[in-house]
Design a protein around this motif. Structure first.
Motif, PDB file in Angstrom:
ATOM      1  N   UNK A  69      72.383  54.888  29.455  1.00 50.90           N
ATOM      2  CA  UNK A  69      73.589  55.484  28.795  1.00 50.90           C
ATOM      3  C   UNK A  69      73.713  56.883  29.867  1.00 50.90           C
ATOM      4  N   UNK A  70      72.568  56.143  31.125  1.00 50.43           N
ATOM      5  CA  UNK A  70      72.033  57.222  32.255  1.00 50.43           C
ATOM      6  C   UNK A  70      72.948  56.976  33.443  1.00 50.43           C
ATOM      7  N   UNK A  71      73.854  55.680  33.273  1.00 52.11           N
ATOM      8  CA  UNK A  71      74.772  55.682  34.424  1.00 52.11           C
ATOM      9  C   UNK A  71      74.069  54.487  35.290  1.00 52.11           C
ATOM     10  N   UNK A  72      73.751  53.981  34.661  1.00 51.63           N
ATOM     11  CA  UNK A  72      71.716  53.118  35.964  1.00 51.63           C
ATOM     12  C   UNK A  72      71.721  51.429  35.922  1.00 51.63           C
ATOM     13  N   UNK A  73      72.222  50.603  36.184  1.00 48.88           N
ATOM     14  CA  UNK A  73      71.773  49.537  35.377  1.00 48.88           C
ATOM     15  C   UNK A  73      70.139  49.058  36.515  1.00 48.88           C
ATOM     16  N   UNK A  74      69.160  47.736  35.749  1.00 43.35           N
ATOM     17  CA  UNK A  74      68.252  47.750  36.787  1.00 43.35           C
ATOM     18  C   UNK A  74      68.636  46.494  37.107  1.00 43.35           C
ATOM     19  N   UNK A  75      69.239  45.612  37.472  1.00 44.36           N
ATOM     20  CA  UNK A  75      69.303  44.600  37.625  1.00 44.36           C
ATOM     21  C   UNK A  75      68.383  43.095  38.257  1.00 44.36           C
ATOM     22  N   UNK A  76      67.259  43.489  37.843  1.00 46.12           N
ATOM     23  CA  UNK A  76      66.079  42.348  37.821  1.00 46.12           C
ATOM     24  C   UNK A  76      64.866  42.703  37.123  1.00 46.12           C
ATOM     25  N   UNK A  77      65.645  42.303  36.078  1.00 42.92           N
ATOM     26  CA  UNK A  77      64.647  42.253  34.939  1.00 42.92           C
ATOM     27  C   UNK A  77      64.098  40.679  34.778  1.00 42.92           C
ATOM     28  N   UNK A  78      63.116  40.643  34.967  1.00 44.82           N
ATOM     29  CA  UNK A  78      62.632  39.001  34.560  1.00 44.82           C
ATOM     30  C   UNK A  78      61.358  39.435  34.133  1.00 44.82           C
ATOM     31  N   UNK A  99      62.890  48.863  39.597  1.00 45.55           N
ATOM     32  CA  UNK A  99      63.974  49.441  39.338  1.00 45.55           C
ATOM     33  C   UNK A  99      64.324  49.883  41.098  1.00 45.55           C
ATOM     34  N   UNK A 100      64.072  48.043  42.251  1.00 49.78           N
ATOM     35  CA  UNK A 100      64.404  48.359  43.276  1.00 49.78           C
ATOM     36  C   UNK A 100      65.575  47.788  44.121  1.00 49.78           C
ATOM     37  N   UNK A 101      66.292  46.542  42.596  1.00 47.95           N
ATOM     38  CA  UNK A 101      67.280  46.516  42.829  1.00 47.95           C
ATOM     39  C   UNK A 101      68.563  47.350  42.112  1.00 47.95           C
ATOM     40  N   UNK A 102      67.965  48.515  41.223  1.00 46.51           N
ATOM     41  CA  UNK A 102      68.867  49.213  40.629  1.00 46.51           C
ATOM     42  C   UNK A 102      70.122  49.722  41.312  1.00 46.51           C
ATOM     43  N   UNK A 103      71.541  49.994  40.484  1.00 42.74           N
ATOM     44  CA  UNK A 103      72.233  50.181  41.043  1.00 42.74           C
ATOM     45  C   UNK A 103      73.106  50.898  40.386  1.00 42.74           C
ATOM     46  N   UNK A 104      74.069  52.029  40.562  1.00 44.53           N
ATOM     47  CA  UNK A 104      74.837  52.828  40.232  1.00 44.53           C
ATOM     48  C   UNK A 104      75.767  52.111  38.869  1.00 44.53           C
ATOM     49  N   UNK A 105      76.086  51.772  37.313  1.00 42.53           N
ATOM     50  CA  UNK A 105      77.175  51.068  36.400  1.00 42.53           C
ATOM     51  C   UNK A 105      78.045  50.557  37.279  1.00 42.53           C
ATOM     52  N   UNK A 106      79.112  49.988  36.387  1.00 45.30           N
ATOM     53  CA  UNK A 106      80.447  50.326  37.138  1.00 45.30           C
ATOM     54  C   UNK A 106      81.125  51.174  36.134  1.00 45.30           C
ATOM     55  N   UNK A 107      80.282  52.270  35.899  1.00 46.76           N
ATOM     56  CA  UNK A 107      81.352  53.405  35.553  1.00 46.76           C
ATOM     57  C   UNK A 107      81.936  53.683  36.273  1.00 46.76           C
ATOM     58  N   UNK A 108      80.227  54.297  37.593  1.00 46.22           N
ATOM     59  CA  UNK A 108      80.379  54.611  38.335  1.00 46.22           C
ATOM     60  C   UNK A 108      80.418  54.002  39.856  1.00 46.22           C
ATOM     61  N   UNK A 109      79.992  55.059  41.061  1.00 46.23           N
ATOM     62  CA  UNK A 109      80.488  54.325  42.547  1.00 46.23           C
ATOM     63  C   UNK A 109      79.766  52.922  42.470  1.00 46.23           C
ATOM     64  N   UNK A 110      79.366  51.989  43.271  1.00 44.20           N
ATOM     65  CA  UNK A 110      79.104  51.014  43.150  1.00 44.20           C
ATOM     66  C   UNK A 110      77.961  50.644  44.790  1.00 44.20           C
ATOM     67  N   UNK A 111      76.756  50.607  44.396  1.00 35.14           N
ATOM     68  CA  UNK A 111      76.246  50.213  45.687  1.00 35.14           C
ATOM     69  C   UNK A 111      75.290  49.319  46.159  1.00 35.14           C
TER      70      UNK A 111
END
Length: 460
Positions: free
Chosen positions: A162-171, A188-200
């Motif tokens: 909901x805050x526009x982030x993806x974690x991308x490293x859940x384990x 959250x070292x691999x986190x990035x903006x969700x597809x709704x915003x700009x991708x990093x």
């Protein structure tokens, strides 16, 4: 990493880590010891300027960086630009993480630059990660415990997305279970903006973990989204349920393409003891094809079985307390309206505490309410407020007798469906912050940390 297994970790003599005693950010933090290192950074136990323990994560990728004394340099001229991108991405996502406040997400205190790299200071949480608990059999997790862990982490995922982030490293090694049994999502070292915003998507900050990463994270430009974190969390729960990691998602995708049986067997119908619908929801969340998974954490949350409410009644004091006298009947408490000359203190940050039911800034001598913040769902606001203030007055008066020199951080009282957290404001002998929490959904340890930060903001 924001935890401690209570076992000392030896310092690596020839590693890349900073030495104990190293000071950071103009002396505000002092390194105590090395904790761990990974592809994106090095973590340390440190103490801040008030001698409190925190975890410091340093942006340091050994692939692209080297250390000269304390300073971090690019390993070569060819990696200089890439290192700059890594530090920039680390700072952006660290600041985003610092804005998150959730009982099941590690809290970030500060983000700063030093030694030509970036750092973040995080909560220091004692406990063990889920991987250690399962693989080393530290605890035999019962089905109801795993169901509770799942519900809390799905809630945390929804908040992150909901805050526009993806974690991308859940384990499992990025899910900590603290000493209160609460799961905390970290790293959250691999986190990035969700597809709704700009991708990093810098290659230096991409990560996949066999068994836990969905196939769309294996390729640059993959269609990642909330469903990607949902797969990783489901795969982590699969490990906790079965005791083994699931098969690599790439192998599962190849089997699907070749019309062979999925090497990951469904949990539903093969593992006893779980409430109806729970294992089915994990199987769905672990679907190889993204479109077949839950698309949002809210969708998954609705499919999870509801847990029974707590019915225990107990009192817990977090600091030593002298025998308490029976207080005199308290007068009816009416909130004081702010005058036109001075606005009431802003307590709106209390709403971000999990299980929040109400909060009041109280003069414990008179019982006057200087500011208040309530949850819209609380139907018994007046009764909750009166109970909280009466307990605050009684406990603070008891503590003042003969213990003037003893610092009292806070008091936690659990009373049926409500917990009351009372924190005196630093520098004041009578002002305190009283917070009422729902016993079923609140995390006492995380709530204490959040109330501490809010109280520090009030006194400033």
């Amino acid at each position: 990493m924001a935890f401690d297994t209570t076992e000392p970790l030896a310092h690596t003599e020839f590693g890349d880590e900073l030495l104990p005693g190293t000071k950071l950010f103009h002396g505000q933090y002092r390194i105590v010891r090395f904790i761990n290192c990974g592809g994106f950074g090095i973590t340390y136990l440190a103490k801040d300027s008030l001698d409190r323990e925190v975890v410091i994560k340093e942006c340091f990728s050994s692939t692209f960086c080297r250390r000269t004394e304390t300073r971090v340099r690019a390993r070569s001229q060819g990696t200089r630009e890439h290192m700059s991108k890594i530090v920039k991405s680390f700072l952006n996502e660290a600041r985003s993480l610092a804005s998150l406040t959730h009982p099941n997400i590690v809290g970030v205190h500060q983000v700063f630059e030093d030694n030509d790299t970036a750092y973040m200071a995080m909560d220091y949480i004692r406990g063990s990660d889920l991987l250690e608990i399962v693989d080393e059999k530290k605890v035999d997790l019962a089905p109801e415990q795993i169901v509770g862990i799942a519900a809390r982490l799905v809630s945390a995922l929804g908040y992150i997305h909901d805050n526009g982030l993806l974690h991308c490293d859940i384990s499992p090694d990025n899910i900590f279970i603290n000493q209160e049994g609460e799961p905390i999502l970290i790293d959250f070292g691999a986190s990035r903006r969700s597809a709704v915003g700009e991708a990093q998507k810098y290659s230096g900050l991409s990560v996949v973990k066999d068994g836990y990463s969905p196939h769309e994270l294996y390729t640059a430009g993959g269609n990642s989204g909330p469903w990607s974190d949902i797969y990783s969390l489901a795969a982590s729960l699969y490990h906790a349920i079965t005791g083994t990691a699931p098969e690599n998602c790439q192998s599962r995708l190849a089997a699907l393409a070749e019309k062979r049986a999925d090497p990951v067997k469904p949990l539903a119908g093969s593992v006893p003891g779980y409430p109806r619908g729970f294992l089915e929801s994990v199987d769905k969340a672990m679907s190889v094809v993204p479109a077949a998974r839950f698309q949002t954490a809210e969708d998954w949350s609705r499919a999870l079985p509801q847990s029974d409410p707590r019915s225990d009644r107990k009192v817990v004091l977090l600091r030593r307390l002298t025998p308490q006298v029976t207080p005199a009947p308290a007068p009816v408490v009416r909130p004081r309206r702010p005058t036109s000359r001075a606005a009431a203190p802003d307590l709106s940050a209390l709403r971000r505490i999990g299980g929040f039911a109400g909060g009041w800034l109280v003069d414990s001598d008179s019982g006057s309410v200087l500011a208040s913040e309530t949850a819209r769902s609380d139907q018994d606001h007046a009764e909750t407020m009166t109970t909280a203030i009466n307990m605050a007055k009684a406990n603070l008066k008891a503590l003042c007798h003969g213990h003037q020199e003893e610092r009292i951080d806070d008091i936690l009282i659990s009373l049926g469906r409500r917990m009351h957290l009372i924190r005196p404001l630093d520098g004041s002998s009578r002002l305190c912050l009283c917070v009422a929490l729902d016993s079923e959904s609140a995390n006492p340890l995380l709530a204490r940390m959040q109330v501490r930060r809010i109280a520090q903001g009030l006194k400033s």
